[in-house]
Write an enzyme that holds these catalytic residues in place. Structure first.
Site, short mmCIF file in Angstrom:
data_model
loop_
_atom_site.label_atom_id
_atom_site.label_comp_id
_atom_site.label_asym_id
_atom_site.label_seq_id
_atom_site.Cartn_x
_atom_site.Cartn_y
_atom_site.Cartn_z
N GLU A 1 -9.68 -12.96 1.57
CA GLU A 1 -8.68 -13.91 1.08
C GLU A 1 -7.82 -14.44 2.21
OE1 GLU A 1 -4.73 -15.18 -0.63
OE2 GLU A 1 -5.22 -13.70 0.90
N HIS B 1 -7.11 -9.00 -3.86
CA HIS B 1 -7.94 -8.93 -2.65
C HIS B 1 -7.63 -7.68 -1.83
CE1 HIS B 1 -5.00 -10.35 0.48
NE2 HIS B 1 -4.51 -11.13 -0.48
N HIS C 1 3.45 -9.76 5.64
CA HIS C 1 2.65 -9.85 6.86
C HIS C 1 3.33 -9.16 8.05
CE1 HIS C 1 -0.58 -13.10 5.88
NE2 HIS C 1 -0.38 -12.27 4.87
N ASP D 1 0.06 -6.47 0.75
CA ASP D 1 -0.60 -7.76 0.58
C ASP D 1 -2.05 -7.60 1.01
OD1 ASP D 1 -1.40 -10.40 0.48
OD2 ASP D 1 -0.12 -11.07 2.12
#
Length: 353
Positions: free
Chosen positions: A210, A66, A320, A177
């Site tokens: 996502e 993603h 994150h 990510d």
């Protein structure tokens, strides 16, 4: 890592693409895969599908990474020009005060700073509490009338940091990510084409949204309709202080791609992935996944009447945050593993457990 692949990785990672605003990253992905793929298309959701046609009637494989990243959205502008914001995806509010951010406006990017009351101005009780996101704001350093002319409600915001290498083969950036997963999918297209092609169609899918609910992975799995669908993701490295390995398992940066095993994973695909790694002498790790994984692999597995799904990840520290850390060698080995897996697939392979 070859220079062109590194440049693609850095450009893709640094392209702003919070969930719902992935167009800059999608453009980078399309430009890289177009010379290698037989067809490249973008669906109405914004996901990009690059197809390398198979040389025979082998099983089709979709590799999904993603391209959306966590970020923020401007939700209100005060008369003084300070911007309230809401999160896109999951954030740790403790790391936000003082962070530099970029507000992406229709007229171009604006550098800003996330502000809050200085510690000197907090009372004793306030100092003990984690600041709420609605108590923070973005300071753009401009008068209110100027801000209101240049910034619109709904403008996306990203951390104002890019990708850098450091230490022994490590890289740090926001948004590994999971744009590194889309990078790996594109690299597999390159490697498989260089090897003469796979027996079945290979689809590199740069999926969207996502971080807010596996949305692009759901629609891509349905429309592409592959026999096998593999999500290329990040997973939590547990090789730094204070991580309880009894609770989270052992996953290390620099020790190879991480192959998930569990209910979300087709047993035959898992077996073939491990065999490919061992045949090519690619180091790998295994991670237990006793339930749905919360990745595009979950959406892929449940698409239509069910798909032979798998999840291959790269160990990531500090997920994150603006300073996600991974091993570039792990990333390269992930692409090599998936290319080897795809090239070894034969027509008629049965993936029924």
């Amino acid at each position: 890592m070859r220079e062109a692949s590194f440049t693609f990785l850095k450009t893709l990672i640094e392209a702003p693409s919070p969930s719902g605003y992935e167009q800059p990253a999608a453009k980078v992905f399309r430009e890289y895969v177009t010379p290698m793929a037989d067809t490249v298309s973008t669906d109405v959701m914004g996901s990009v599908h690059a197809v390398l046609k198979g040389t025979a009637d082998g099983p089709s494989v979709m590799l999904a990474g993603h391209i959306d990243e966590i970020g923020f959205m401007v939700t209100y502008i005060t008369d003084d020009g300070f911007c309230a914001f809401a999160p896109i995806g999951g954030h740790d509010p403790q790391i936000l005060p003082g962070a530099r951010v970029t507000v992406h406006t229709t007229e171009g990017p604006l550098l800003g700073v996330i502000g809050r009351l200085a510690v000197h101005l907090l009372d004793d009780e306030e100092r003990k509490q984690v600041v709420k996101m609605h108590k923070m704001f973005i300071d753009l350093g401009m008068p209110g009338d100027v801000v209101k002319k240049r910034v619109r409600i709904g403008d996306p915001v990203t951390y104002a940091v890019g990708m850098e290498t450091f230490g022994d083969g490590m890289a740090v950036s926001r948004a590994f990510d999971d744009k590194m997963g889309a990078w790996a999918a594109a690299e597999v297209i390159r490697l498989v084409k260089k090897a003469g092609g796979a027996k079945g169609n290979l689809i590199a899918a740069a999926t969207v949204q996502e971080e807010i609910g596996l949305r692009g992975g759901t629609t891509s799995a349905y429309s592409v309709d592959p026999v096998i669908g593999i999500a290329l993701e990040v997973t939590h490295a547990t090789d730094y202080p204070d991580v309880d390995k009894r609770k989270h398992g052992e996953v290390k940066c620099g020790c190879g791609p991480v192959i998930a095993r569990g209910a979300n994973i087709n047993p035959m695909v898992f077996k073939l992935l491990c065999e490919a790694a061992e045949a090519e002498k690619i180091p790998y790790q295994v991670e237990g996944a006793p339930r749905g994984t919360g990745t595009d692999a979950n959406a892929i597995q449940l698409s239509r009447g069910g798909k032979a799904a798998a999840l291959v990840s790269v160990a990531l520290r500090y997920m994150h945050t603006p300073t996600e850390v991974l091993s570039l060698e792990d990333l390269e080995n992930t692409a090599k593993l998936l290319a080897a897996f795809v090239l070894r697939l034969e027509p008629g392979t049965d993936f029924t457990p």
